[in-house]
Design a protein around this motif. Structure first.
Motif, PDB file in Angstrom:
ATOM      1  N   UNK A 158       4.495  -0.813 -12.352  1.00 48.02           N
ATOM      2  CA  UNK A 158       4.371  -1.989 -13.223  1.00 48.02           C
ATOM      3  C   UNK A 158       3.633  -3.148 -12.536  1.00 48.02           C
ATOM      4  N   UNK A 159       2.824  -2.827 -11.530  1.00 52.19           N
ATOM      5  CA  UNK A 159       2.129  -3.856 -10.746  1.00 52.19           C
ATOM      6  C   UNK A 159       1.243  -4.766 -11.611  1.00 52.19           C
ATOM      7  N   UNK A 160       0.629  -4.188 -12.648  1.00 51.97           N
ATOM      8  CA  UNK A 160      -0.292  -5.007 -13.466  1.00 51.97           C
ATOM      9  C   UNK A 160       0.469  -6.111 -14.186  1.00 51.97           C
ATOM     10  N   UNK A 161       1.744  -5.838 -14.519  1.00 58.84           N
ATOM     11  CA  UNK A 161       2.558  -6.848 -15.211  1.00 58.84           C
ATOM     12  C   UNK A 161       3.176  -7.834 -14.212  1.00 58.84           C
ATOM     13  N   UNK A 162       3.663  -7.325 -13.061  1.00 60.61           N
ATOM     14  CA  UNK A 162       4.359  -8.202 -12.113  1.00 60.61           C
ATOM     15  C   UNK A 162       3.392  -9.053 -11.294  1.00 60.61           C
ATOM     16  N   UNK A 163       2.171  -8.519 -11.023  1.00 62.80           N
ATOM     17  CA  UNK A 163       1.276  -9.158 -10.048  1.00 62.80           C
ATOM     18  C   UNK A 163      -0.176  -9.099 -10.497  1.00 62.80           C
ATOM     19  N   UNK A 164      -0.498  -9.778 -11.600  1.00 63.74           N
ATOM     20  CA  UNK A 164      -1.859  -9.654 -12.146  1.00 63.74           C
ATOM     21  C   UNK A 164      -2.945 -10.131 -11.183  1.00 63.74           C
ATOM     22  N   UNK A 165      -2.584 -10.984 -10.207  1.00 65.74           N
ATOM     23  CA  UNK A 165      -3.580 -11.474  -9.241  1.00 65.74           C
ATOM     24  C   UNK A 165      -4.074 -10.348  -8.328  1.00 65.74           C
ATOM     25  N   UNK A 166      -3.425  -9.197  -8.346  1.00 68.66           N
ATOM     26  CA  UNK A 166      -3.911  -8.067  -7.547  1.00 68.66           C
ATOM     27  C   UNK A 166      -5.061  -7.328  -8.244  1.00 68.66           C
ATOM     28  N   UNK A 167      -5.400  -7.774  -9.468  1.00 65.64           N
ATOM     29  CA  UNK A 167      -6.622  -7.324 -10.160  1.00 65.64           C
ATOM     30  C   UNK A 167      -6.631  -5.840 -10.498  1.00 65.64           C
ATOM     31  N   UNK A 168      -5.450  -5.255 -10.641  1.00 71.74           N
ATOM     32  CA  UNK A 168      -5.431  -3.848 -11.071  1.00 71.74           C
ATOM     33  C   UNK A 168      -6.089  -3.745 -12.442  1.00 71.74           C
ATOM     34  N   UNK A 169      -6.885  -2.753 -12.634  1.00 72.10           N
ATOM     35  CA  UNK A 169      -7.572  -2.576 -13.908  1.00 72.10           C
ATOM     36  C   UNK A 169      -8.968  -3.168 -13.921  1.00 72.10           C
ATOM     37  N   UNK A 170      -9.327  -3.912 -12.858  1.00 77.95           N
ATOM     38  CA  UNK A 170     -10.706  -4.404 -12.729  1.00 77.95           C
ATOM     39  C   UNK A 170     -11.461  -3.482 -11.772  1.00 77.95           C
ATOM     40  N   UNK A 171     -12.724  -3.216 -12.076  1.00 78.43           N
ATOM     41  CA  UNK A 171     -13.522  -2.354 -11.194  1.00 78.43           C
ATOM     42  C   UNK A 171     -14.230  -3.248 -10.177  1.00 78.43           C
ATOM     43  N   UNK A 172     -13.476  -3.677  -9.162  1.00 77.26           N
ATOM     44  CA  UNK A 172     -14.030  -4.614  -8.181  1.00 77.26           C
ATOM     45  C   UNK A 172     -14.837  -3.868  -7.135  1.00 77.26           C
ATOM     46  N   UNK A 173     -15.615  -4.640  -6.376  1.00 81.65           N
ATOM     47  CA  UNK A 173     -16.439  -4.053  -5.314  1.00 81.65           C
ATOM     48  C   UNK A 173     -15.624  -3.728  -4.063  1.00 81.65           C
ATOM     49  N   UNK A 174     -14.338  -4.060  -4.072  1.00 79.25           N
ATOM     50  CA  UNK A 174     -13.504  -3.788  -2.893  1.00 79.25           C
ATOM     51  C   UNK A 174     -13.019  -2.340  -2.942  1.00 79.25           C
ATOM     52  N   UNK A 175     -13.871  -1.425  -2.538  1.00 79.92           N
ATOM     53  CA  UNK A 175     -13.550   0.007  -2.609  1.00 79.92           C
ATOM     54  C   UNK A 175     -13.274   0.607  -1.239  1.00 79.92           C
ATOM     55  N   UNK A 176     -13.033  -0.255  -0.226  1.00 78.25           N
ATOM     56  CA  UNK A 176     -12.798   0.291   1.113  1.00 78.25           C
ATOM     57  C   UNK A 176     -11.590   1.219   1.122  1.00 78.25           C
ATOM     58  N   UNK A 177     -10.529   0.830   0.425  1.00 75.48           N
ATOM     59  CA  UNK A 177      -9.339   1.698   0.474  1.00 75.48           C
ATOM     60  C   UNK A 177      -9.535   2.965  -0.359  1.00 75.48           C
ATOM     61  N   UNK A 178     -10.320   2.868  -1.436  1.00 75.28           N
ATOM     62  CA  UNK A 178     -10.615   4.079  -2.213  1.00 75.28           C
ATOM     63  C   UNK A 178     -11.353   5.089  -1.328  1.00 75.28           C
ATOM     64  N   UNK A 179     -12.307   4.579  -0.524  1.00 74.87           N
ATOM     65  CA  UNK A 179     -13.062   5.464   0.362  1.00 74.87           C
ATOM     66  C   UNK A 179     -12.165   5.989   1.490  1.00 74.87           C
ATOM     67  N   UNK A 180     -11.254   5.137   1.978  1.00 74.33           N
ATOM     68  CA  UNK A 180     -10.325   5.577   3.029  1.00 74.33           C
ATOM     69  C   UNK A 180      -9.432   6.706   2.519  1.00 74.33           C
ATOM     70  N   UNK A 181      -9.006   6.607   1.268  1.00 75.27           N
ATOM     71  CA  UNK A 181      -8.152   7.650   0.695  1.00 75.27           C
ATOM     72  C   UNK A 181      -8.909   8.978   0.612  1.00 75.27           C
ATOM     73  N   UNK A 182     -10.198   8.909   0.313  1.00 71.18           N
ATOM     74  CA  UNK A 182     -10.998  10.140   0.252  1.00 71.18           C
ATOM     75  C   UNK A 182     -11.147  10.755   1.651  1.00 71.18           C
ATOM     76  N   UNK A 183     -11.261   9.902   2.681  1.00 69.09           N
ATOM     77  CA  UNK A 183     -11.298  10.446   4.054  1.00 69.09           C
ATOM     78  C   UNK A 183      -9.959  11.082   4.420  1.00 69.09           C
ATOM     79  N   UNK A 184      -8.865  10.482   3.924  1.00 71.18           N
ATOM     80  CA  UNK A 184      -7.545  11.069   4.175  1.00 71.18           C
ATOM     81  C   UNK A 184      -7.457  12.443   3.496  1.00 71.18           C
TER      82      UNK A 184
END
Ligand code: PLP
Length: 302
Positions: A158-184
């Protein structure tokens, strides 16, 4: 002013970004034409570069035809609103995308990326540009499938409801963790990832949405779970509905994945990739069905 290093994906000689500058206070962006990637420049003080403070879209192009362009433009506008960016000029982006494509050599499959940044720090003028590039070869992923691991995303469903400032649901340019997950995933001998919330709700992949089949029921995680609303998922749901299948947005558990008749990852570019292995367990793959969905929805043969 120092020059920035141009984007470096793929072979620069075959890439043609079309750049636009979009002043916040005017309705007419100043536009520059398509230039080879090696000559494209972004300011080193651009907040896209220094903070990842911007948004993007990746759009598949097949035989010169944009896949789901309008859905991508709408999502760019939605992301911009979530980041309190001025509304992007969708018509200018669409025009720049077409010019970039025209300047690029014709290939069966290309990828067009739209970028929209908060711009040079302090200037208050957003910047935007388009990049055209040759996509990866997705044939094996589309036909024989991919091996996927589930990874903890580190927050509740429920992060999108509790913490909208975390920008879940926006396709931001901050993809470092997405790429890190793929390396994992690669470290775990897998090709891709399905993120799961700390309370066991299936979310999305680092660059994809999840589709789960049980018999004639097809489900995808609800978009209020802090995930991106997928353009590929929306298009595939239209095909499934037209075929008379039941389609639902749901809250799914990892057990729902493990018990499924089929699981896919859906994304622009790769489009439809059947999951043939989940956390080391073999998953059923109906190649014929999967390829028919691909062909009917996108006019693509794997
Ligand atoms: N979820 C995330 C985090 C993504 O980055 C993407 C696309 O890259 C998707 C889902 C799938 O969206 P689409 O089908 O519009 O490419």
């Amino acid at each position: 002013a120092p020059h920035s290093t141009p984007p470096t994906q793929g072979d620069p000689a075959t890439q043609s970004p079309a750049a636009t500058q979009t002043p916040a206070q005017t309705t007419t962006p100043t536009q520059r034409g398509a230039v080879p990637l090696a000559e494209a420049r972004i300011g080193v003080a651009d907040l896209a570069v220094t903070r990842g403070d911007g948004i993007f879209e990746s759009i598949g192009v097949i035989d010169g035809r944009f896949i789901e362009l309008d859905r991508h433009l709408r999502r760019l506008e939605h992301s911009a609103a979530l980041l309190d960016l001025p509304r992007p000029d969708s018509a200018a982006f669409a025009e720049a995308a077409r010019r970039g494509l025209d300047a690029h050599s014709a290939e069966p499959e290309l990828l067009v990326k739209l970028f929209y940044s908060r711009g040079i720090e302090g200037a208050g003028i957003p910047s935007g540009w388009v990049e055209v590039l040759t996509g990866d070869d997705h044939r094996a992923a589309r036909s024989t499938g991919i091996r996927v691991v589930t990874l903890d995303r580190g927050y509740r469903h429920d992060i999108a409801q509790t913490s909208p400032w975390l920008l879940q649901g926006a396709k931001t340019l901050s993809y470092a963790l997405n790429k890190a997950a793929l390396r994992e995933a690669a470290r775990r001998d897998a090709d891709d990832v399905i993120f799961v919330s700390t309370d066991d709700v299936v979310l999305e992949g680092p660059t994809s949405n999840v589709l789960v089949r049980h018999g004639d029921l097809f489900r995808t995680p609800r978009t209020d779970l802090g995930i991106l609303a997928g353009t590929t998922q929306a298009a595939v749901f239209e095909t499934l509905m037209a075929r008379g299948f039941e389609t639902i947005e749901a809250a799914l558990s990892v057990a729902d994945l493990a018990s499924a008749d089929a699981v896919w990852l859906l994304s622009s570019g790769r489009l439809l990739a059947p999951v043939r292995e989940l956390d080391g367990q073999a998953m059923p793959v109906d190649r014929e069905f999967s390829e028919s969905l691909l062909t009917e929805t996108f006019g693509v043969h794997p």
